[in-house]
Design a protein around this motif. Structure first.
Motif, PDB file in Angstrom:
ATOM      1  N   ILE A   3     -43.746  -3.979  54.599  1.00  0.00           N
ATOM      2  CA  ILE A   3     -42.437  -4.323  55.153  1.00  0.00           C
ATOM      3  C   ILE A   3     -41.346  -3.570  54.416  1.00  0.00           C
ATOM      4  O   ILE A   3     -41.314  -3.550  53.181  1.00  0.00           O
ATOM      5  CB  ILE A   3     -42.180  -5.841  55.067  1.00  0.00           C
ATOM      6  N   ALA A  23     -39.707 -11.750  53.164  1.00  0.00           N
ATOM      7  CA  ALA A  23     -40.608 -10.634  53.443  1.00  0.00           C
ATOM      8  C   ALA A  23     -41.904 -10.753  52.642  1.00  0.00           C
ATOM      9  O   ALA A  23     -42.991 -10.457  53.150  1.00  0.00           O
ATOM     10  CB  ALA A  23     -39.919  -9.311  53.139  1.00  0.00           C
ATOM     11  N   VAL A  33     -43.690  -5.098  49.918  1.00  0.00           N
ATOM     12  CA  VAL A  33     -42.298  -5.146  50.367  1.00  0.00           C
ATOM     13  C   VAL A  33     -41.541  -4.029  49.667  1.00  0.00           C
ATOM     14  O   VAL A  33     -41.515  -3.960  48.429  1.00  0.00           O
ATOM     15  CB  VAL A  33     -41.647  -6.506  50.052  1.00  0.00           C
TER      16      VAL A  33
END
Length: 260
Positions: A3, A23, A33
């Motif tokens: 992400i 996230a 992330v």
């Protein structure tokens, strides 16, 4: 899941820390992330990109970068530079301090980042926290988004339809101006319009006598039409509005055929 997160309030904004936690929950223990966010606040820049000058980018920590540019610049940097070898599976933008419902969506750098991701072919969502009398002065005004954000994202990912357009869907999520415990649920909404609340300017004079104009916003506590985003938010619901970057006014096409 990998992400990429960004925002328009700047890399040190508290809403970005909230999004980092959201996230991380979505990505899971085996996921990653990555952050590429503006070095300075970029509120109101919409979908602008730094087309005529370069963007400086600096590594601030593990998987954490600051770029001297807009949210859309940050998404471009993330996809084509920072994560170019293994691109993100999802881009999240926010959590914005203040709503991006109704006409605010058109000015929002938060949405600009999500829109750029969608144009790059990456699933994307913009998250914003509506502020009002109930949550503006509490210790954590992002309480509602912090507690409900991951769940909403999971539901959207599970329910997203197959792509059928060159302009990919992205999602505008607004959390209501209430305590987390008072969130009533989620509503899929249209983009609303607040009558008589458009931006204006207010003139001020400097000590030297020069005139300066400050952009002035309108009342954010105005209801919009039933079934639209701000209406749902002010009634205590999370709004989810599916959007595309296609600006064609389909309702005007038939009548304009007369000019051909």
């Amino acid at each position: 899941m990998r992400i990429l997160i960004t925002n328009d309030d700047g890399i040190n904004a508290p809403g970005l820390a909230v999004l980092q936690d959201i996230a991380a929950e979505i990505a899971g223990p085996e996921g990653e992330v990555w952050t590429v966010a503006p070095a300075f606040e970029q509120s109101g820049v919409a979908h602008c990109i730094s087309y005529t000058h370069p963007t400086m980018i600096a590594k601030m920590g593990e998987r954490r970068y600051a770029a001297e540019g807009s949210p859309a610049d940050c998404v471009l940097a993330g996809i084509h530079d920072v994560m170019k070898d293994t691109p993100p599976d999802l881009v999240l933008s926010g959590v914005n301090r203040g709503n991006n419902s109704a006409e605010n969506a058109l000015y929002s750098g938060t949405l600009g980042g999500a829109m750029e991701a969608a144009l790059q072919g990456v699933p994307a969502m913009a998250l914003s926290q509506y502020l009002g009398p109930e949550n503006y002065t509490i210790d954590n005004p992002f309480e509602a988004s912090a507690q409900h954000g991951a769940e909403v994202i999971r539901k959207i990912l599970a329910a997203s339809p197959p792509e059928s357009s060159d302009y990919r869907l992205f999602y505008n999520i607004n959390f209501p101006p209430v305590l987390a415990a008072n969130v009533k649920g989620t509503r899929v909404t249209t983009q609303g319009f607040r009558p008589d609340t458009c931006f204006s300017v207010e003139a001020h004079s400097s000590p030297s006598g020069r005139k300066f104009l400050w952009v002035k916003g309108g009342n954010q506590q105005v209801q919009t039409a039933p079934g639209s985003d701000a209406s749902a938010n002010l009634d205590g619901y999370i709004s989810v509005t599916p959007m595309r970057a296609d600006l064609t006014a389909q309702d005007a096409m038939e009548s304009l055929k007369a000019i051909e």
